[in-house]
Scaffold this active site. Structure first.
Site, mmCIF file in Angstrom:
data_model
loop_
_atom_site.group_PDB
_atom_site.id
_atom_site.type_symbol
_atom_site.label_atom_id
_atom_site.label_comp_id
_atom_site.label_asym_id
_atom_site.label_seq_id
_atom_site.Cartn_x
_atom_site.Cartn_y
_atom_site.Cartn_z
ATOM 1 C CD GLU A 70 -3.085 -0.847 0.141
ATOM 2 O OE1 GLU A 70 -3.053 0.189 -0.550
ATOM 3 O OE2 GLU A 70 -3.943 -1.722 0.004
ATOM 4 N N GLY A 71 2.000 1.193 -0.680
ATOM 5 C CA GLY A 71 2.949 2.307 -0.716
ATOM 6 C C GLY A 71 3.962 2.145 0.402
#
Length: 383
Positions: A364-365
């Site tokens: 998610e980054g």
């Protein structure tokens, strides 16, 4: 140990109690076995769906729970405290439902959303590629129009949670050159021409597969394009802030599980005639762990409440993801230290918690990307 939560309504308190009951009955007893065997928990997500836990953040009119995000995230945290892989997959499913809910037509939502929110169709999120992770604008997987208006998809995708198991995938593919040439599709899991690689051999979260996907000229109907052509990155990025909050909640639940295990052990183990928690050096370490978990929870709840109020929350989501996942890594490592040699064995769950925490700083980054998001917003605010 149960978390003392401040919840907005009695209904939310009942929901948390239900989530704990299901997590204690269905998740906790099975986690170690499935993680050790790297075996998929067949039927478990259907159970969560029947209990209404897979569509909590979406409207009741489509079969969702109609809950504020702050409540959904705390349910997710309860699941993660028992079995992180299941909680992460639940977060990804919620993320995969976002494009249809937020950008789909009324007809599309009526057709597909109820089955998704009820858990009859489990979702995967197919954005990353082997050479395009955080740089989503570099996607190479193509979706080309055919003469009859359908799309022929060719290319490779990577890092798909529930790959090969999901009933649908939120697929992002290139329909034109440039950063405005990405489009979003609701792709059926059984699409002819779609195949999956072997599950990745991961450090943790082994019970739910993460795979690559190969699209070999697979056809997707035009009715399955979500939003306009070229709107894909807007759709993807609009979902990522919420997805980061999901991972923050999962990380907090994992850290809470590690803290609870460490506190229980420290209250049982004795040295030099005293419980080890009564030795100041260890007592202070546990206090720092507890404070860090409380801070992580407060941070993701602040961002969630901003989201629920319709206020900007992008910077707060990145901060929550950064703080909660770094906390999970630190707290799980400290939990192993509290248990000493036993913490390094598989007889106790804290070694698994430590392995599971690492990936949360990456997906998610990455946390470096979160710092970039925060710093850019600080720069924009200063102008």
């Amino acid at each position: 140990m149960d978390v003392d939560r401040l919840l907005p309504t009695p209904e939310a308190a009942d929901l948390i109690a239900l989530a704990r009951e299901i997590a204690d009955k269905e998740l906790a007893p099975r986690a170690d076995e499935h993680e050790a065997a790297e075996s998929y928990p067949e039927g478990l997500f259907a159970t969560l769906g029947k209990a209404g836990l897979l569509g909590l953040a979406y409207p009741e009119e489509f079969g969702g729970g109609g809950q504020p995000y702050e409540v959904y995230l705390q349910v997710l945290e309860e699941l993660a405290a028992r079995w992180a892989a299941v909680a992460v997959a639940t977060s990804v499913h919620t993320l995969a439902c976002h494009p249809l809910h937020s950008f789909g037509t009324a007809e599309q939502k009526e057709r597909w959303l109820p089955e998704m929110l009820e858990g009859k169709l489990i979702g995967g999120y197919s954005l990353s590629e082997p050479q395009a992770g955080s740089d989503a604008a570099a996607l190479a997987c193509k979706a080309e129009r055919t003469d009859d208006g359908a799309y022929r998809v060719t290319g490779n995708k990577a890092w798909i949670t529930h790959g090969g198991k999901a009933g649908f995938y939120a697929l992002f593919a290139r329909t034109a050159p440039g950063s405005h040439g990405i489009s979003c599709f609701l792709a059926p899991g059984a699409t002819e021409g779609l195949s999956f690689g072997k599950p990745e051999r991961k450090m943790g979260l082994q019970a739910v597969p993460t795979t690559s996907a190969h699209w070999d000229g697979a056809l997707i109907g035009a009715d399955r394009r979500i939003g306009d052509e070229g709107q894909g990155l807007q759709i993807a990025f609009s979902a990522l802030d919420s997805g980061r909050l999901g991972i923050a909640a999962c990380a907090t639940g994992l850290a809470q599980a590690a803290l609870s295990a460490a506190v229980a052990y420290a209250n049982e183990r004795t040295t030099f005639g005293r419980k080890i928690i009564d030795h100041q050096g260890l007592g202070f370490l546990l206090a720092d762990m507890a404070a860090a978990v409380d801070a992580a929870r407060a941070t993701y709840l602040d961002a969630a409440r901003r989201r629920d109020l319709g206020r900007p929350f992008s910077r707060q989501a990145s901060a929550a993801k950064l703080i909660a996942t770094d906390t999970a890594m630190k707290v799980t490592t400290d939990a192993v230290q509290v248990l000493g040699g036993y913490g390094y064995t598989r007889e106790f769950p804290v070694e698994r918690y430590m392995r599971e925490a690492k990936i949360m700083q990456i997906f998610e980054g990455t946390n470096q990307i979160q710092r970039l998001v925060i710093s850019r917003q600080l720069t924009a605010t200063a102008k």
